[in-house]
Design a protein around this motif. Structure first.
Motif, PDB file in Angstrom:
ATOM      1  N   SER A 134      -6.142  53.529  17.330  1.00 40.39           N
ATOM      2  CA  SER A 134      -7.458  53.636  17.452  1.00 40.39           C
ATOM      3  C   SER A 134      -8.050  53.875  18.918  1.00 40.39           C
ATOM      4  O   SER A 134      -8.876  54.512  19.113  1.00 40.39           O
ATOM      5  CB  SER A 134      -8.263  52.149  17.102  1.00 40.39           C
ATOM      6  OG  SER A 134      -7.877  51.511  15.987  1.00 40.39           O
ATOM      7  N   LEU A 135      -7.103  53.214  19.950  1.00 36.69           N
ATOM      8  CA  LEU A 135      -7.444  53.612  21.253  1.00 36.69           C
ATOM      9  C   LEU A 135      -7.089  55.070  21.435  1.00 36.69           C
ATOM     10  O   LEU A 135      -8.075  55.813  22.271  1.00 36.69           O
ATOM     11  CB  LEU A 135      -6.562  52.926  22.099  1.00 36.69           C
ATOM     12  CG  LEU A 135      -7.100  51.273  22.348  1.00 36.69           C
ATOM     13  CD1 LEU A 135      -6.243  50.653  23.211  1.00 36.69           C
ATOM     14  CD2 LEU A 135      -8.333  51.365  23.044  1.00 36.69           C
ATOM     15  N   ILE A 171     -16.352  33.663   7.569  1.00 37.82           N
ATOM     16  CA  ILE A 171     -15.422  32.856   7.972  1.00 37.82           C
ATOM     17  C   ILE A 171     -15.619  31.233   7.913  1.00 37.82           C
ATOM     18  O   ILE A 171     -14.610  30.371   7.634  1.00 37.82           O
ATOM     19  CB  ILE A 171     -15.053  33.286   9.504  1.00 37.82           C
ATOM     20  CG1 ILE A 171     -14.644  34.821   9.487  1.00 37.82           C
ATOM     21  CG2 ILE A 171     -14.283  32.396  10.283  1.00 37.82           C
ATOM     22  CD1 ILE A 171     -14.483  35.267  10.742  1.00 37.82           C
ATOM     23  N   MET A 209       0.121  38.804  18.337  1.00 36.46           N
ATOM     24  CA  MET A 209      -0.321  39.808  17.389  1.00 36.46           C
ATOM     25  C   MET A 209       0.846  40.567  16.771  1.00 36.46           C
ATOM     26  O   MET A 209       1.912  41.031  17.463  1.00 36.46           O
ATOM     27  CB  MET A 209      -0.658  41.156  18.277  1.00 36.46           C
ATOM     28  CG  MET A 209      -2.426  41.184  18.045  1.00 36.46           C
ATOM     29  SD  MET A 209      -2.831  42.688  18.988  1.00 36.46           S
ATOM     30  CE  MET A 209      -3.913  42.165  20.254  1.00 36.46           C
ATOM     31  N   PRO A 268      -5.655  33.246   2.545  1.00 36.99           N
ATOM     32  CA  PRO A 268      -4.888  34.277   2.929  1.00 36.99           C
ATOM     33  C   PRO A 268      -3.510  34.349   2.380  1.00 36.99           C
ATOM     34  O   PRO A 268      -2.793  33.240   1.900  1.00 36.99           O
ATOM     35  CB  PRO A 268      -4.797  34.138   4.596  1.00 36.99           C
ATOM     36  CG  PRO A 268      -4.833  32.525   4.639  1.00 36.99           C
ATOM     37  CD  PRO A 268      -5.727  32.112   3.525  1.00 36.99           C
ATOM     38  N   GLY A 269      -3.063  35.341   2.129  1.00 37.59           N
ATOM     39  CA  GLY A 269      -1.627  35.589   1.491  1.00 37.59           C
ATOM     40  C   GLY A 269      -0.387  34.651   1.687  1.00 37.59           C
ATOM     41  O   GLY A 269       0.396  34.331   1.048  1.00 37.59           O
ATOM     42  N   PHE A 270      -0.399  34.617   3.229  1.00 39.12           N
ATOM     43  CA  PHE A 270       0.732  33.624   3.625  1.00 39.12           C
ATOM     44  C   PHE A 270       0.650  32.281   3.272  1.00 39.12           C
ATOM     45  O   PHE A 270       1.691  31.534   3.237  1.00 39.12           O
ATOM     46  CB  PHE A 270       0.999  33.811   5.285  1.00 39.12           C
ATOM     47  CG  PHE A 270      -0.004  33.244   5.822  1.00 39.12           C
ATOM     48  CD1 PHE A 270       0.140  31.844   6.440  1.00 39.12           C
ATOM     49  CD2 PHE A 270      -1.148  33.837   6.262  1.00 39.12           C
ATOM     50  CE1 PHE A 270      -0.758  30.923   7.071  1.00 39.12           C
ATOM     51  CE2 PHE A 270      -2.274  33.428   7.055  1.00 39.12           C
ATOM     52  CZ  PHE A 270      -2.269  32.004   7.405  1.00 39.12           C
ATOM     53  N   LEU A 271      -0.565  31.771   2.753  1.00 36.31           N
ATOM     54  CA  LEU A 271      -0.436  30.600   2.221  1.00 36.31           C
ATOM     55  C   LEU A 271      -0.555  30.736   0.685  1.00 36.31           C
ATOM     56  O   LEU A 271       0.220  29.871  -0.088  1.00 36.31           O
ATOM     57  CB  LEU A 271      -2.028  29.873   2.584  1.00 36.31           C
ATOM     58  CG  LEU A 271      -2.353  28.991   3.883  1.00 36.31           C
ATOM     59  CD1 LEU A 271      -3.662  28.767   3.868  1.00 36.31           C
ATOM     60  CD2 LEU A 271      -1.159  28.084   4.062  1.00 36.31           C
ATOM     61  N   PHE A 312       2.266  45.412  13.216  1.00 38.55           N
ATOM     62  CA  PHE A 312       1.302  46.281  12.597  1.00 38.55           C
ATOM     63  C   PHE A 312       0.094  46.339  13.362  1.00 38.55           C
ATOM     64  O   PHE A 312      -0.766  47.338  13.284  1.00 38.55           O
ATOM     65  CB  PHE A 312       1.202  45.408  11.300  1.00 38.55           C
ATOM     66  CG  PHE A 312       0.806  46.537  10.136  1.00 38.55           C
ATOM     67  CD1 PHE A 312       1.210  47.366   9.447  1.00 38.55           C
ATOM     68  CD2 PHE A 312      -0.766  46.206   9.700  1.00 38.55           C
ATOM     69  CE1 PHE A 312       1.164  48.462   8.399  1.00 38.55           C
ATOM     70  CE2 PHE A 312      -0.920  47.506   8.527  1.00 38.55           C
ATOM     71  CZ  PHE A 312      -0.251  48.354   8.056  1.00 38.55           C
ATOM     72  N   THR A 313      -0.736  45.048  13.620  1.00 37.41           N
ATOM     73  CA  THR A 313      -1.890  45.125  14.381  1.00 37.41           C
ATOM     74  C   THR A 313      -1.777  45.990  15.665  1.00 37.41           C
ATOM     75  O   THR A 313      -2.811  46.532  16.141  1.00 37.41           O
ATOM     76  CB  THR A 313      -2.376  43.522  14.696  1.00 37.41           C
ATOM     77  OG1 THR A 313      -1.967  42.721  13.401  1.00 37.41           O
ATOM     78  CG2 THR A 313      -3.546  43.497  15.043  1.00 37.41           C
ATOM     79  N   PHE A 338     -20.310  38.212   8.801  1.00 35.40           N
ATOM     80  CA  PHE A 338     -19.026  38.130   8.784  1.00 35.40           C
ATOM     81  C   PHE A 338     -18.731  36.569   9.457  1.00 35.40           C
ATOM     82  O   PHE A 338     -17.680  36.041   8.831  1.00 35.40           O
ATOM     83  CB  PHE A 338     -18.318  38.874  10.079  1.00 35.40           C
ATOM     84  CG  PHE A 338     -18.178  40.543   9.580  1.00 35.40           C
ATOM     85  CD1 PHE A 338     -18.449  40.699   8.054  1.00 35.40           C
ATOM     86  CD2 PHE A 338     -18.024  41.245  10.442  1.00 35.40           C
ATOM     87  CE1 PHE A 338     -18.425  42.084   7.797  1.00 35.40           C
ATOM     88  CE2 PHE A 338     -17.556  42.724  10.050  1.00 35.40           C
ATOM     89  CZ  PHE A 338     -17.760  42.996   8.726  1.00 35.40           C
ATOM     90  N   LEU A 363      -7.301  57.619  19.115  1.00 37.34           N
ATOM     91  CA  LEU A 363      -8.432  58.253  18.649  1.00 37.34           C
ATOM     92  C   LEU A 363      -9.760  58.278  19.457  1.00 37.34           C
ATOM     93  O   LEU A 363     -10.546  59.209  19.692  1.00 37.34           O
ATOM     94  CB  LEU A 363      -8.599  57.726  17.160  1.00 37.34           C
ATOM     95  CG  LEU A 363      -7.381  57.897  15.975  1.00 37.34           C
ATOM     96  CD1 LEU A 363      -7.655  57.375  14.965  1.00 37.34           C
ATOM     97  CD2 LEU A 363      -7.618  59.440  15.871  1.00 37.34           C
ATOM     98  N   MET A 364      -9.965  57.034  19.964  1.00 40.45           N
ATOM     99  CA  MET A 364     -11.135  56.949  20.981  1.00 40.45           C
ATOM    100  C   MET A 364     -10.970  57.911  22.013  1.00 40.45           C
ATOM    101  O   MET A 364     -11.897  58.515  22.347  1.00 40.45           O
ATOM    102  CB  MET A 364     -11.144  55.529  21.295  1.00 40.45           C
ATOM    103  CG  MET A 364     -12.010  54.535  20.517  1.00 40.45           C
ATOM    104  SD  MET A 364     -13.711  55.130  20.124  1.00 40.45           S
ATOM    105  CE  MET A 364     -14.734  54.508  21.339  1.00 40.45           C
ATOM    106  N   LEU A 392      -2.059  49.593  14.763  1.00 34.58           N
ATOM    107  CA  LEU A 392      -3.592  49.868  14.730  1.00 34.58           C
ATOM    108  C   LEU A 392      -4.495  49.944  15.969  1.00 34.58           C
ATOM    109  O   LEU A 392      -5.243  50.783  16.077  1.00 34.58           O
ATOM    110  CB  LEU A 392      -4.352  48.685  13.623  1.00 34.58           C
ATOM    111  CG  LEU A 392      -4.038  48.987  12.240  1.00 34.58           C
ATOM    112  CD1 LEU A 392      -4.404  47.852  11.522  1.00 34.58           C
ATOM    113  CD2 LEU A 392      -4.558  50.275  11.601  1.00 34.58           C
ATOM    114  N   TRP A 393      -4.063  48.979  16.918  1.00 27.61           N
ATOM    115  CA  TRP A 393      -4.909  49.065  18.187  1.00 27.61           C
ATOM    116  C   TRP A 393      -4.774  50.286  18.915  1.00 27.61           C
ATOM    117  O   TRP A 393      -5.405  50.896  19.568  1.00 27.61           O
ATOM    118  CB  TRP A 393      -4.585  47.903  18.841  1.00 27.61           C
ATOM    119  CG  TRP A 393      -5.589  46.661  18.688  1.00 27.61           C
ATOM    120  CD1 TRP A 393      -5.556  45.442  18.049  1.00 27.61           C
ATOM    121  CD2 TRP A 393      -6.636  46.702  19.692  1.00 27.61           C
ATOM    122  NE1 TRP A 393      -6.585  44.858  18.231  1.00 27.61           N
ATOM    123  CE2 TRP A 393      -7.354  45.385  18.974  1.00 27.61           C
ATOM    124  CE3 TRP A 393      -7.229  47.131  20.533  1.00 27.61           C
ATOM    125  CZ2 TRP A 393      -8.564  44.728  19.647  1.00 27.61           C
ATOM    126  CZ3 TRP A 393      -8.441  46.912  21.203  1.00 27.61           C
ATOM    127  CH2 TRP A 393      -9.098  45.675  20.744  1.00 27.61           C
TER     128      TRP A 393
END
Lengths: 191, 160
Positions: free
Chosen positions: B12-13, B49, B1, B90-93, B4-5, B45, B15-16, B8-9
């Protein structure tokens, strides 16, 4: 018949499943390669899905309806647009991951233009991606494309707002307690 | 991870936790509601994918090069914009691919058209967007995304 019903309700999953069944039958190697390629995105999704779930929940509990209307509603003006842009920019994951959040905000009174801006920003503006773009195409390229994109997203928001009304959307009744959120999808006649 | 991720985690935790402190019953009710919203979308979803995986296998990113490198810029731009609309690379490609082309002297107009429709237009996600937000919204948003992507590409050609 029941299977047919389920397939009708889930067109996309059924179509993709069918494609894979055919591919496995006739070009097994390609099918395996496709599954392998999908795995990466599946992982990306799994990592971000709980965050989306938590944020969608948190918006419902912590952000009062009035606050959504005031900051993201029809009369939020430029401030609302900028806020939607900012919210979409601090995102991760693919744009469809933003759909639940966008839907929750829409139900709570966000304007259509701000939803378009949120989805646009979510898709296009990601800090790690901007860094990547600057690295491979140069900072000037990145900044120019970013500025043009932001302007475009803002204009798109205004245009969609003019042509699409809330009645055009499969939304449940405004957010009263105990509304059966998400039922709208099934009740909406196909257009 | 990546950081940035993780951020976010953590956010969010927190805020929960705040939501639970504010009202447990309300939070449980909201969790049910979110589950319902997302439950409707989850099947799509996963389908999206696996569709991305399929498209990436059948049309590898290298194949996009032919579109972008074509000598007829107008046709290349439209073709690139279409290619970007149907794929979700994805952007990295995408960035290294497009970067190598531009550095090799290809016109940036098709390159920008491709990069921009890649994120602004989603044919694959259209069925989901349409069922969640209505066909009018989804068609207009994606059509405008396409038009603006071409406009951005042309503008970039003038600027740079």
């Amino acid at each position: 018949m029941k299977l047919l019903d389920t397939m009708k309700r889930n067109k996309l999953p059924s179509a993709v499943a069918l494609a894979y069944v055919l591919l496995f039958a006739f070009k097994t190697d390609t099918a395996f390669a496709a599954v392998k390629n999908s795995a990466f995105y599946l992982k990306e999704m799994m990592i971000i899905l709980p965050v989306i779930y938590m944020l969608t929940t948190v918006i419902d509990v912590l952000v009062p309806r009035e606050a959504v209307i005031k900051n993201f509603g029809e009369n939020s003006g430029m401030k609302g647009n900028v806020l939607a842009l900012a919210l979409g920019s601090v995102s991760a994951g693919p744009v469809y991951a933003a759909f639940p959040i966008a839907k929750m905000l829409l139900q709570r009174g966000a304007s259509i233009s701000n939803i378009v801006i949120l989805l646009g920003a979510w898709a296009v503006i990601k800090i790690p991606m901007l860094a990547n773009e600057a690295r491979f195409l140069g900072p000037k390229f990145m900044v120019a494309r970013w500025v043009l994109t932001v302007i475009s997203i803002f204009i798109m928001g205004q245009i969609v707002q003019v042509f699409v009304k809330r009645d055009d959307m499969p939304l449940p009744e405004p957010d009263a307690e105990g509304t059966r959120t998400g039922e709208g999808k099934k009740n909406q006649p196909a257009r | 991870m990546d950081a940035f991720t993780i951020g976010l985690w953590s956010g969010s935790l927190l805020l929960m936790a705040a939501a639970f402190i504010k009202s447990r019953p309300k939070t449980f009710a909201a969790m049910k509601k979110s589950k319902k919203i997302m439950g409707n979308m989850l099947g799509d979803f996963i389908a999206i994918i696996f569709m991305i995986g399929l498209i990436l296998t059948l049309v590898p990113p290298e194949a996009i090069r032919t579109f972008l490198g074509s000598s007829n810029t107008e046709i290349a731009t439209v073709a690139a914009a279409l290619a970007g609309s149907v794929t979700l690379i994805p952007g990295f490609l995408a960035f290294p691919l497009v970067g190598s082309l531009v550095n090799a002297g290809a016109s940036i107009v098709p390159a920008v058209a491709f990069l921009t429709t890649l994120t602004m237009v989603g044919i694959i996600t259209y069925p989901l967007e349409s069922s969640e937000f209505g066909a009018r919204f989804a068609i207009l948003r994606n059509a405008l995304g396409f038009v603006f992507a071409i406009a951005i590409a042309l503008a970039m050609g003038v600027i740079l």
